[in-house]
Motif scaffolding. Structure first.
Motif, short mmCIF file in Angstrom:
data_model
loop_
_atom_site.label_atom_id
_atom_site.label_comp_id
_atom_site.label_asym_id
_atom_site.label_seq_id
_atom_site.Cartn_x
_atom_site.Cartn_y
_atom_site.Cartn_z
N TYR A 177 -19.35 -77.86 23.34
CA TYR A 177 -18.91 -76.61 22.12
C TYR A 177 -19.43 -75.37 23.06
CZ TYR A 177 -17.85 -80.69 20.15
OH TYR A 177 -17.14 -82.50 20.53
N PRO A 178 -18.46 -74.10 22.52
CA PRO A 178 -18.65 -73.06 23.15
C PRO A 178 -19.71 -72.31 21.50
CG PRO A 178 -16.38 -72.92 23.75
CD PRO A 178 -17.26 -74.06 23.02
N GLU A 179 -20.53 -71.48 22.12
CA GLU A 179 -21.48 -71.19 20.61
C GLU A 179 -20.04 -70.27 19.57
OE1 GLU A 179 -25.14 -68.78 20.23
OE2 GLU A 179 -24.83 -69.38 21.84
N ASP A 180 -20.29 -71.04 18.14
CA ASP A 180 -19.62 -69.98 16.70
C ASP A 180 -17.87 -70.20 17.35
OD1 ASP A 180 -19.81 -69.56 14.81
OD2 ASP A 180 -18.67 -67.68 15.45
N SER A 181 -17.51 -72.39 18.01
CA SER A 181 -16.25 -71.97 18.20
C SER A 181 -15.97 -73.36 16.90
CB SER A 181 -16.33 -72.97 18.89
OG SER A 181 -16.91 -74.17 19.41
N ALA A 182 -14.84 -73.73 16.64
CA ALA A 182 -14.37 -74.28 15.62
C ALA A 182 -14.88 -75.86 15.59
CB ALA A 182 -12.55 -74.79 15.73
N GLU A 183 -15.34 -76.31 16.56
CA GLU A 183 -15.45 -77.56 16.79
C GLU A 183 -16.95 -77.30 16.76
OE1 GLU A 183 -13.49 -75.72 19.51
OE2 GLU A 183 -12.00 -77.27 19.44
N ALA A 184 -17.41 -76.61 17.43
CA ALA A 184 -19.00 -76.54 17.07
C ALA A 184 -20.01 -75.78 15.58
CB ALA A 184 -19.56 -75.19 17.49
N ARG A 185 -18.84 -75.45 14.86
CA ARG A 185 -19.16 -75.37 13.28
C ARG A 185 -18.93 -76.39 12.82
NH1 ARG A 185 -16.00 -70.20 13.90
NH2 ARG A 185 -14.31 -71.87 13.10
N GLY A 186 -18.00 -77.52 12.85
CA GLY A 186 -17.19 -78.13 12.52
C GLY A 186 -18.10 -79.27 12.74
N ARG A 187 -18.84 -79.26 14.10
CA ARG A 187 -20.01 -80.86 13.76
C ARG A 187 -21.49 -80.22 12.46
NH1 ARG A 187 -24.13 -81.49 17.28
NH2 ARG A 187 -24.81 -83.66 17.94
N GLU A 188 -21.54 -78.98 13.06
CA GLU A 188 -23.02 -78.62 11.54
C GLU A 188 -22.24 -78.71 10.39
OE1 GLU A 188 -25.95 -77.15 11.90
OE2 GLU A 188 -25.21 -77.37 14.31
N ILE A 189 -21.40 -78.86 9.75
CA ILE A 189 -20.27 -79.44 8.49
C ILE A 189 -20.51 -80.93 8.87
CG2 ILE A 189 -17.99 -79.99 6.96
CD1 ILE A 189 -17.55 -76.97 8.53
N TYR A 190 -20.30 -81.87 9.85
CA TYR A 190 -20.40 -83.45 10.38
C TYR A 190 -22.13 -83.66 9.35
CZ TYR A 190 -19.83 -87.86 12.47
OH TYR A 190 -20.20 -88.62 13.05
N ILE A 191 -22.83 -83.18 10.53
CA ILE A 191 -23.99 -83.25 10.21
C ILE A 191 -25.16 -82.56 8.55
CG2 ILE A 191 -27.01 -82.07 10.58
CD1 ILE A 191 -25.43 -81.93 13.31
N GLN A 192 -24.34 -81.53 7.62
CA GLN A 192 -24.78 -81.17 6.22
C GLN A 192 -24.36 -82.12 5.48
OE1 GLN A 192 -23.33 -76.97 6.31
NE2 GLN A 192 -24.58 -76.78 7.48
N ASN A 193 -23.12 -82.69 5.47
CA ASN A 193 -23.05 -84.11 4.88
C ASN A 193 -23.02 -85.02 5.26
OD1 ASN A 193 -20.87 -82.33 3.43
ND2 ASN A 193 -20.09 -80.93 4.73
#
Lengths: 178, 457
Positions: A45-61
């Motif tokens: 995923y390109p940096e700061d794409s919705a997918e990349a941010r979504g992946r962070e949220i997936y991990i954080q939760n």
């Protein structure tokens, strides 16, 4: 050696180093896990794409504590219709890896194939409405932006068309075989 | 604040450990309960994933590791016939270690995680924890360096090895993910830590504890020195290769799989060498388990160790793994070593050591009995629920039963696990209360004695 702690420590260190060499250093040179497959490229995923941010949220939760991303060539997985068996190169851009170790919920490796965006969103806000009896908690405390990103990530989890065709062919062949 | 009173490090590490077993296990109980009532305490901080991570990290690195360090601060100087190199440093390391654990705990609740199982703390916490472990290892190595006894008793081998392996393994496992070329490669490194936190820290310190406790508690010498050497070197040789079996049947090349699976099965050798030695030492002393609670905890620990070590190599067989991997079975197995085997031996160590260092018997024998029975019965209910659940679940997946239906099928077992877990949790309050009373009374008695002496002088 029964009188020399330093000797015990040195031999203990050498044995430990052998283990590291075999199971950590040598795999670095194995192309099978170190070159990305076409489906693996989709996860770059390109940096700061919705997918990349979504992946962070997936991990954080902590989604990875209940859901694996790990499909094996075994009846337990093929009979659950999880999608193509995964290869080392599919994970080339997965940092950190989200392979998981426990399926409290189903495997999500190719979840983007299975439902549409509306379903994903509804499932996150009110899991019972889409999957009666599920023990997934509601993620209604996420903001709209966070939900959008997380859904974008989940929808991106799919193989290339080519890989999917290959898989479908294998499955029908296996069925004919039986 | 950082006293250099004799045995104060050992005592203070034990007190902190027991504080954390209550916190860590309450996180575990909440995890189990959330599988029954998913909406219980469901918010951004206490979401299932956070609570489960916090449970795992706290029981391993807060409770069990602190109990281990407490034991070593007593056992190592005893075996070396010297005193602790620096009690002050021991107490300083304790305060530092606890601050780091607290940081890690809050980081996990705020959603900061490295994802690596048994290494979930974020990198900034990892680095501090490494320093804290380093301080403990330095202190204990120095203690061994000043020994008066020339022969190294087998427990010392285990302790020395563990204190070397833990920091090294911690470094490999927590290596920053972005510096490693592949997701699977990071998986291998993560599982190197995941498995060796168990194999080269939990197991090796725990076995060292048992080798110390059994002869002391039974009054008999160790059955075979030779056998204990074979066990030690076999563990050191084979355990370190076990990581890859966690990715078995998965996205790793065949040769890595074999390099992980074969040593996992060969582990049967050291396990039998260790257990033959334990039970050989017990010969003629079994009846003492009726009266001595510490001995009973130790022996029960060895039996659970046998269970864990029969399961381990069995699960490393690809055919068995193909049924039970990812199921509740794994969770049951993951509790067998850390709770069944090694928390039990740590309970025994506390009951054996604490009276010696505060100069007074444990306050209540009844509370010790209650601690034992609640822990044991609770754990059996907990573990059998999960094993049966795992097998049922595994075969249901193979038969193609829809996933959601398999979740519904698990309901009674998940409830059984929560009931057993509640008993395990309640048991620890008997330990905490008993320790509190013992230490308080010991202080009071010392004060009275001093007053009497002053009066008679």
């Amino acid at each position: 050696m029964e009188r020399k702690p330093s000797a015990v420590l040195i031999v203990a260190l050498i044995l430990w180093t052998f283990g590291v060499a075999g199971t950590v250093i040598l795999p670095l040179f194995d192309q099978e896990i170190n070159s990305a497959t076409a489906s693996g490229e989709l996860r770059n995923y390109p940096e700061d794409s919705a997918e990349a941010r979504g992946r962070e949220i997936y991990i954080q939760n902590g989604c990875q504590t209940c859901h694996t991303q790990f499909v094996r060539a075994l009846p337990a997985d093929t009979n659950q219709n999880l999608g193509p068996v995964t290869k080392g190169g599919d994970y080339k851009y997965d940092l950190p890896h989200l392979l998981g170790s426990n399926r409290t919920g189903p495997d999500l490796m190719w979840v983007g194939l299975k439902y549409n965006e509306d379903w994903q969103r509804q499932h996150l806000i009110d899991p019972q409405s889409t999957s009666p009896g599920t023990i997934m908690p509601s993620f209604d405390y996420l903001s709209n932006q966070e939900l959008d990103d997380l859904v974008a990530y989940l929808m991106s989890l799919k193989p290339t068309e080519e890989r999917l065709e290959e898989y479908k062919k294998e499955m029908s062949e296996a069925k004919n075989h039986n | 604040m950082f006293t250099d009173e004799k045995w104060s490090s050992s005592k203070n590490w034990f007190i902190a450990a027991v504080f954390w077993i209550i916190i860590g296990m309450s996180m575990g109980l909440l995890t189990a309960t959330k599988q029954i009532w998913p909406e219980l305490l469901n918010n951004r901080w206490f979401t299932y994933g956070h609570v489960r991570s916090a449970h795992v990290m706290l029981v391993i690195y807060a409770w069990l590791s602190m109990a281990y360090v407490g034991s070593m601060f007593y056992m190592i100087p005893k075996l070396a016939k010297t005193k602790v190199y620096s009690e002050k440093l021991g107490n300083f390391a304790l305060v530092f270690y606890n601050v780091v654990i607290l940081e890690g705990f809050f980081a996990l609740l705020f959603g900061q995680t490295e994802v690596i199982e048994y290494g979930e703390f974020p990198l900034w916490v990892d680095v501090q924890l490494l320093v804290a472990i380093g301080l403990v290892a330095y202190n204990l190595f120095k203690t061994v360096g000043r020994r008066q006894e020339k022969m190294l008793y087998v427990s010392l081998w285990y302790f020395l090895g563990s204190l070397l392996w833990l920091p090294l393994t911690w470094i490999v496992g927590n290596f920053p993910a972005q510096w490693i070329p592949s997701g699977v490669q990071q998986g291998l490194m993560g599982w190197f830590l995941g498995h060796n936190a168990i194999g080269l820290w939990m197991t090796t310190v725990g076995v060292g504890q048992i080798y110390y406790l059994l002869p002391k508690l039974t009054g008999r010498p160790l059955y075979s020195h030779q056998l204990s050497m074979i066990g030690f070197w076999a563990i050191a040789t084979f355990y370190v290769w076990n990581g890859p079996h966690h990715l078995m049947n998965g996205p790793i090349p065949g040769w890595i799989s074999k390099a992980g699976v074969i040593p996992s099965i060969v582990l049967l050798i050291p396990v039998w060498a260790v257990l033959a030695n334990f039970w050989g030492t017990m010969k003629g002393s079994w009846s003492q388990t009726r009266t001595s609670v510490p001995l009973r905890f130790t022996v029960a620990g060895t039996i659970f160790y046998l269970f864990a070590c029969l399961q381990g190599p069995l699960q490393a067989l690809p055919s068995v793994s193909s049924v039970i991997k990812f199921t509740h079975w794994t969770v049951g197995h993951a509790h067998m070593g850390p709770f069944g085997a090694f928390s039990f031996t740590s309970f025994a160590a506390i009951y054996y050591i604490l009276p010696k260092i505060v100069g007074r018997e444990m306050f209540s024998k009844r509370a010790m009995e209650a601690h034992f029975w609640f822990s044991t019965v609770g754990f059996l209910v907990f573990a059998f629920s999960l094993w049966i659940a795992g097998v049922v679940q595994g075969f249901a997946w193979i038969e193609g039963v829809p996933f959601l239906q398999t979740v519904l099928m698990m309901e009674p077992y998940v409830q059984g696990r929560a009931i057993g877990g509640t008993m395990m949790y309640v048991a620890q309050f008997f330990l905490a209360w008993n320790m509190y009373k013992t230490i308080k009374l010991a202080k009071l008695e010392k004060k009275q004695q001093a007053q009497q002496q002053a009066a008679s002088a």
